[in-house]
Write an enzyme that holds these catalytic residues in place. Structure first.
Site, mmCIF file in Angstrom:
data_model
loop_
_atom_site.group_PDB
_atom_site.id
_atom_site.type_symbol
_atom_site.label_atom_id
_atom_site.label_comp_id
_atom_site.label_asym_id
_atom_site.label_seq_id
_atom_site.Cartn_x
_atom_site.Cartn_y
_atom_site.Cartn_z
ATOM 1 N N THR A 45 0.818 -1.213 0.000
ATOM 2 C CA THR A 45 0.000 0.000 0.000
ATOM 3 C C THR A 45 0.846 1.255 0.000
ATOM 4 O O THR A 45 0.474 2.269 -0.604
ATOM 5 C CB THR A 45 -0.938 0.005 1.223
ATOM 6 N N SER A 92 1.598 -7.605 -0.494
ATOM 7 C CA SER A 92 2.274 -8.520 0.435
ATOM 8 C C SER A 92 1.526 -9.826 0.666
ATOM 9 O O SER A 92 2.128 -10.813 1.100
ATOM 10 C CB SER A 92 2.548 -7.827 1.770
ATOM 11 N N THR A 125 1.151 -4.212 4.277
ATOM 12 C CA THR A 125 0.846 -4.469 5.684
ATOM 13 C C THR A 125 0.218 -5.837 5.949
ATOM 14 O O THR A 125 0.212 -6.297 7.090
ATOM 15 C CB THR A 125 -0.096 -3.386 6.240
ATOM 16 N N ASP A 126 -0.299 -6.510 4.916
ATOM 17 C CA ASP A 126 -1.003 -7.771 5.155
ATOM 18 C C ASP A 126 -0.096 -8.846 5.757
ATOM 19 O O ASP A 126 -0.525 -9.617 6.614
ATOM 20 C CB ASP A 126 -1.634 -8.291 3.857
#
Length: 362
Positions: A45, A92, A125-126
């Site tokens: 992101t 990610s 961030t995942d």
């Protein structure tokens, strides 16, 4: 021409010629005093873009390259000598074990360089928490390694990526960050790469540690509250240079009315270990216990963890007779982090007692 003016003119000219070189010398001196930080970009992101400034949750990740990320925060030049590398460009959730190894080996190469003082990794961030923990286990350096992402793309109103990146470089430049393991900077907080997890999927204050942050960043200055309690980086027995592949470890979810179907299917598909993401204290349904006992007899490691949102803490021989079943407990690691540690640990041992020791120590 007036004699005084004739005398002044050459002196003024000489001064004008000297000033730029003096300024350049001062600038060079300043650069020498700043830390040298390499930013490794992987996508996510923080490199994303939406159709309009109102799009903070709908956007395409991994659109901007590392050069544009750095150019978007010109203040970085005030706190570090920064250069960037594009290691990969993906969201990610698509990161594979091979990607982890590729990133880990590049980090190790840079950490050995005398002209690199710190490393920042921009990341989606995942799975940021998984990558941070992996690096925390396998990088044999005390140099600061900081993983950072954002919850909003740079095109959104009130985007968080620019400040997060600035804070990450500030932390990576700080000598006090040395020896503290792999760090994560999000939302002005400094978190341990081992402890932190994504707790919220839509807000900027998304990343939390059950045991609290290690510190905070305010206007580029780090303030520290605690140290990591578990083994990491230079004190780890694992070394990325000695790892060429990672074993298959999968996660199966515990819930009401669960069956053993998923566990058996994952094992049949080649899983060397199964992380049981259990309810509460890593509890295992009576409908699943016989299958897990049989899988363990057939050589598959069974590791009990908890899928509670914050502060899961699995006690050995509570809820289940782990000694009798020859199972391992994940202690306070959530299922996804337990998977990372199991993969790394199983590059060295297949012994369940050794695996349990590793889970206690890391």
């Amino acid at each position: 021409m007036n004699a005084a003016l004739k005398t002044f003119a050459p002196s003024a000219l000489a001064l004008l010629l000297i000033l730029p070189s003096s300024a350049s010398a001062k600038e060079a001196e300043t650069q020498q005093k700043l830390a040298n930080v390499v930013i490794l970009a992987t996508g996510g992101t923080i490199a994303g873009a939406g159709a309009s400034a109102a799009n903070s949750a709908t956007y395409q990740a991994a659109k901007l390259g590392v050069d544009k990320l750095i150019a978007g925060v010109p203040e970085l030049a005030d706190i570090a000598n920064v250069r960037g590398e594009q290691v990969m460009q993906i969201a990610s959730e698509s990161i594979s074990n091979d990607d982890l190894l590729k990133l880990g080996k590049r980090v190790a190469e840079l950490a050995e360089s005398k002209d690199v003082d710190g490393i920042v990794i921009t990341h989606g961030t995942d799975t940021l928490e998984e990558t941070a923990f992996f690096l925390n286990l396998v990088e044999k350096t005390d140099k600061p390694i900081v993983v950072v992402g954002s919850m909003r793309p740079g095109t959104a109103m009130s985007a968080d990526g620019m400040l997060n990146l600035y804070n990450a470089v500030a932390v990576a430049s700080d000598k006090q960050s040395r020896g503290k393991g792999v760090l994560v900077t999000m939302n002005d907080e400094i978190q341990s790469g081992r402890d932190v997890s994504k707790a919220v999927n839509i807000k900027t204050e998304a990343f939390k540690s059950a045991w609290g942050p290690m510190g905070m960043v305010v206007e580029g200055k780090s303030y520290w509250f605690r140290l990591p309690a578990k083994r990491h980086t230079v004190n780890s027995e694992f070394d990325i240079k000695q790892i060429s592949s990672l074993p298959q470890v999968d996660i199966a979810y515990g819930y009401g009315n669960v069956t053993d179907t998923a566990y058996k299917a994952l094992a049949q598909n080649g899983a060397k270990a199964l992380i049981h993401a259990g309810t509460g204290n890593g509890s295992v349904s009576s409908r699943v216990v016989p299958a897990l006992q049989e899988l363990r007899k057939n050589g598959v490691q069974i590791i009990r963890s908890s899928h509670v949102n914050q502060g899961g803490f699995v006690l050995r021989n509570a809820e289940q007779p782990d000694d009798k079943n020859d199972w391992v407990v994940a202690h306070d690691l959530n299922p996804q982090k337990a998977r990372i540690l199991a993969m790394v640990a199983m590059t060295k041992t297949q012994d369940s007692k050794e695996l349990q020791r590793i889970f206690w120590e890391y």
